[in-house]
Design a protein around this motif. Structure first.
Motif, PDB file in Angstrom:
ATOM      1  N   GLN A  31       0.303   4.152   3.908  1.00 44.14           N
ATOM      2  CA  GLN A  31       0.251   2.690   3.947  1.00 44.14           C
ATOM      3  C   GLN A  31       0.242   2.109   2.539  1.00 44.14           C
ATOM      4  O   GLN A  31       0.969   1.151   2.248  1.00 44.14           O
ATOM      5  CB  GLN A  31      -0.996   2.216   4.696  1.00 44.14           C
ATOM      6  N   ILE A  32      -0.563   2.680   1.674  1.00 51.06           N
ATOM      7  CA  ILE A  32      -0.644   2.183   0.302  1.00 51.06           C
ATOM      8  C   ILE A  32       0.683   2.380  -0.419  1.00 51.06           C
ATOM      9  O   ILE A  32       1.166   1.471  -1.117  1.00 51.06           O
ATOM     10  CB  ILE A  32      -1.808   2.877  -0.442  1.00 51.06           C
ATOM     11  N   TYR A  35       3.185  -0.202   0.764  1.00 47.23           N
ATOM     12  CA  TYR A  35       2.912  -1.515   0.166  1.00 47.23           C
ATOM     13  C   TYR A  35       3.342  -1.561  -1.294  1.00 47.23           C
ATOM     14  O   TYR A  35       3.867  -2.569  -1.763  1.00 47.23           O
ATOM     15  CB  TYR A  35       1.428  -1.877   0.283  1.00 47.23           C
ATOM     16  N   VAL A  38       7.185  -1.800  -1.244  1.00 44.62           N
ATOM     17  CA  VAL A  38       7.664  -3.094  -0.739  1.00 44.62           C
ATOM     18  C   VAL A  38       7.429  -4.194  -1.764  1.00 44.62           C
ATOM     19  O   VAL A  38       8.320  -5.013  -2.028  1.00 44.62           O
ATOM     20  CB  VAL A  38       6.992  -3.429   0.614  1.00 44.62           C
ATOM     21  N   PHE A  39       6.253  -4.236  -2.368  1.00 47.30           N
ATOM     22  CA  PHE A  39       5.934  -5.347  -3.252  1.00 47.30           C
ATOM     23  C   PHE A  39       6.334  -5.128  -4.710  1.00 47.30           C
ATOM     24  O   PHE A  39       6.164  -6.017  -5.533  1.00 47.30           O
ATOM     25  CB  PHE A  39       4.455  -5.706  -3.148  1.00 47.30           C
ATOM     26  N   TYR A  51       0.820  -5.467  -6.266  1.00 39.96           N
ATOM     27  CA  TYR A  51       0.436  -4.459  -5.276  1.00 39.96           C
ATOM     28  C   TYR A  51      -1.033  -4.082  -5.391  1.00 39.96           C
ATOM     29  O   TYR A  51      -1.657  -3.666  -4.414  1.00 39.96           O
ATOM     30  CB  TYR A  51       1.323  -3.217  -5.388  1.00 39.96           C
ATOM     31  N   ILE A  54      -2.867  -6.379  -3.196  1.00 44.19           N
ATOM     32  CA  ILE A  54      -2.604  -6.038  -1.797  1.00 44.19           C
ATOM     33  C   ILE A  54      -3.455  -4.845  -1.381  1.00 44.19           C
ATOM     34  O   ILE A  54      -4.081  -4.850  -0.314  1.00 44.19           O
ATOM     35  CB  ILE A  54      -1.106  -5.730  -1.588  1.00 44.19           C
ATOM     36  N   ILE A  55      -3.496  -3.818  -2.208  1.00 42.02           N
ATOM     37  CA  ILE A  55      -4.259  -2.612  -1.874  1.00 42.02           C
ATOM     38  C   ILE A  55      -5.750  -2.927  -1.769  1.00 42.02           C
ATOM     39  O   ILE A  55      -6.424  -2.521  -0.812  1.00 42.02           O
ATOM     40  CB  ILE A  55      -4.018  -1.508  -2.918  1.00 42.02           C
ATOM     41  N   MET A  58      -6.236  -4.934   1.387  1.00 46.05           N
ATOM     42  CA  MET A  58      -5.843  -4.288   2.636  1.00 46.05           C
ATOM     43  C   MET A  58      -6.875  -3.269   3.113  1.00 46.05           C
ATOM     44  O   MET A  58      -7.175  -3.205   4.309  1.00 46.05           O
ATOM     45  CB  MET A  58      -4.501  -3.583   2.456  1.00 46.05           C
TER      46      MET A  58
END
Length: 154
Positions: A31-32, A35, A38-39, A51, A54-55, A58
Motif C-alpha cells: 500500500q505504501i 501511494y 501514484v503521488f 507522499y 499521505i503515508i 494513511m
C-alpha cells in the motif's frame, strides 16, 4: 481471554492463504509503495515530498477505520460465544481493537523504515511525542469501538 481472542483474529485473518502471517508485512508495504508511485509519478503535486504526508496520514487512519468497523459488529458476530459463557462483553471489541493495533504497529514500523530510507529525518520532539499520539489513537479507537459495539447490539 483477550489474548486468545486477539490470537484467533490474527490467525484467522489470513488462514488458508499462501503467505499467512506475512500478509501483515506485505499488505502495508505494498500500500505504501503504491501511494509513493501514484503521488510521485502519476499525480505530481506542488508539495515537496507529498507522499510522506499521505503515508503518515494513511497508516493511523487505516488502523482507526479497521478497528471501528470490525469491532462495531463484533458482539453480534460472536453471539454464540456470548450466549454460552459469562464474561465481560467489552472483551470482544477490546480484542478486535488490540488486533488492529498490532497490525498498526507493524505498518507504522514499515512506514518509519521507508521514511528513514527515503532520507527524511526525524525530529527529536516528533519521535518523543509519537508514543503519546499512538496511545491517544488507541484509546479513541477503543472508546468509539465500545460505543458502537454496544449501539449495534441494541
Amino acid at each position: 481471554m483477550v489474548w486468545n481472542l486477539v490470537r484467533r483474529d490474527l490467525r484467522g485473518r489470513y488462514k488458508g492463504s499462501l503467505l499467512g502471517f506475512l500478509w501483515n508485512f506485505i499488505l502495508p508495504l505494498m500500500q505504501i509503495l503504491v501511494y509513493i508511485m501514484v503521488f510521485t509519478v502519476v499525480f505530481r503535486q506542488n508539495i515537496e515530498h507529498y507522499y510522506v504526508y499521505i503515508i503518515v496520514g494513511m497508516v493511523p487512519w487505516t488502523m482507526f477505520n479497521d478497528a471501528v468497523l470490525s469491532s462495531s459488529g463484533s458482539i453480534i458476530e460472536n453471539s454464540q460465544l456470548v450466549s454460552k459463557i459469562y464474561f465481560p462483553r467489552t472483551v470482544i471489541p477490546l480484542s478486535m481493537v488490540i488486533s488492529k493495533f498490532i497490525n498498526f504497529l507493524i505498518s507504522m514500523g514499515i512506514a518509519l523504515l521507508i521514511l528513514a530510507v527515503g532520507g527524511h529525518g526525524f525530529d527529536g520532539w516528533a519521535l518523543a511525542s509519537l508514543p503519546v499520539a499512538v496511545f491517544c489513537l488507541f484509546v479513541f479507537s477503543l472508546g468509539l469501538s465500545l460505543l458502537l459495539a454496544a449501539a449495534d447490539v441494541t
